[in-house]
Design an enzyme around this catalytic site. Sequence first.
Site, mmCIF file in Angstrom:
data_model
loop_
_atom_site.group_PDB
_atom_site.id
_atom_site.type_symbol
_atom_site.label_atom_id
_atom_site.label_comp_id
_atom_site.label_asym_id
_atom_site.label_seq_id
_atom_site.Cartn_x
_atom_site.Cartn_y
_atom_site.Cartn_z
ATOM 1 C CG LEU A 15 -1.723 1.517 1.413
ATOM 2 C CD1 LEU A 15 -2.785 1.333 0.740
ATOM 3 C CD2 LEU A 15 -2.298 0.776 2.997
ATOM 4 C CB SER A 108 2.266 2.598 12.758
ATOM 5 O OG SER A 108 1.649 2.483 13.545
ATOM 6 C CB SER A 109 -0.989 6.673 14.440
ATOM 7 O OG SER A 109 -1.350 5.771 14.054
ATOM 8 C CB CYS A 110 0.121 1.606 16.950
ATOM 9 S SG CYS A 110 2.202 1.062 16.280
ATOM 10 C CE1 TYR A 137 3.758 -2.671 11.920
ATOM 11 C CE2 TYR A 137 2.339 -1.049 12.859
ATOM 12 C CZ TYR A 137 2.579 -1.503 12.328
ATOM 13 O OH TYR A 137 3.252 -0.985 10.851
ATOM 14 C CE LYS A 141 6.636 0.219 11.154
ATOM 15 N NZ LYS A 141 6.828 0.118 10.167
ATOM 16 C CG HIS A 180 -5.485 -2.322 8.410
ATOM 17 N ND1 HIS A 180 -3.990 -2.423 7.611
ATOM 18 C CD2 HIS A 180 -4.542 -1.993 9.578
ATOM 19 C CE1 HIS A 180 -2.899 -2.654 8.427
ATOM 20 N NE2 HIS A 180 -3.036 -2.021 9.760
ATOM 21 N NE ARG A 210 -8.519 2.587 15.537
ATOM 22 C CZ ARG A 210 -8.671 2.389 16.595
ATOM 23 N NH1 ARG A 210 -9.467 3.160 17.088
ATOM 24 N NH2 ARG A 210 -8.575 0.779 17.230
ATOM 25 C CG ASP A 270 -14.449 -1.531 20.450
ATOM 26 O OD1 ASP A 270 -14.965 -2.018 19.115
ATOM 27 O OD2 ASP A 270 -15.174 -0.997 22.158
#
Length: 311
Positions: A15, A108-110, A137, A141, A180, A210, A270
């Site tokens: 992607l 990543s935003s995580c 993950y 990152k 996702h 999100r 969630d």
Amino acid sequence: MNKNSKIYVAGHKGLVGSALLRALQKQGYNNLVYRTHQELELTRQTDVDSFFQKEKPDVVFLAAARVGGILANETYQAEFIYDNLMVQANVLEAAYRNGCKELLFMGSSCIYPNNKSVAIKETDFMDGPLEKTNDAYAIAKIAGMKSCDAYRRQYGVRYIAVMPTNLYGPNDNYDLKDAHVLPALMRKFHEAKLSNSPTVSVWGSGTPKREFLYVDDLADACLHLLVNYKGEEFFNIGCGEDLTIRELAELIGKVVGYKGQMVFDATKKDGTMRKLLDISRLKETGWAPKVSLEEGLKRTYEIMRKELSAS
Ligand code: GFB
């Protein structure tokens, strides 16, 4: 980076990597190198070393990663942390040893603390606990982003990191177990429409929020930063707005033209309740997103149908 620089896009079939390749080609960069996963296994250090010794790229976009949605992150935690740590360590070290001076690492935003009720600034990094459903993950990152800092400070190279929000667009993964939420729901609504199914299953409560960015906007922001930004900071990349999963599902239903009902599956998690990114640091550099969610969903639906019928 200039138009003749030799640029390696790691992960060019995915992607993000494919969007970077499109953007680079569109902007006239003409010395691009890439390898498929079959041609180059980035978790194998000797293979990565040989590739860099042969190609000696000036610039690297590191978009190769083991990624997936909430279920894939939980199911394959060990693979997510191992593969990502190995790919990053191998690529950064080989890049540096072979004279690569500029590298952009896809974070990543995580990496941020979970359940933040207000938009997350870059300064919120390490200010609270990680979200459990993707902490393996996230740790990988974080290591990648900190590696960029370390190489930059010790060796004087320009290795920088960006933290994208949830992304969507061409070349996404539509495998329902691993995908996702956005590609998963688009596929489910599309198939429910074709089969006249009265319901579509939406995981979780539908209440988490999100933020979604069309991947061509991400690629545009990355090129903008590598060309124009000369500092040391990392950047959030998002669109600045979020919506609930229920609202997203309703919007996708409208784009697809599905007339049935949604059924929320409470056996599925969630994840974090909110992770909207504050993008003021990026906006100060003169960049803003261009593709609205509605427009991005329409484009993605067109593309998804072609991709699914070709697979
Ligand atoms: O996109 P997603 O899988 O991951 O799920 P995260 C987002 C939300 O959508 C969760 C709900 O609350 C899911 O329960 N959801 C509803 C669904 N229906 C579906 C469905 O059919 N499929 C999926 N997958 N979700 C990811 C991380 O977190 O965010 C990654 O796991 C990465 O590591 C990515 O960082 C950006 O948004 O929770």
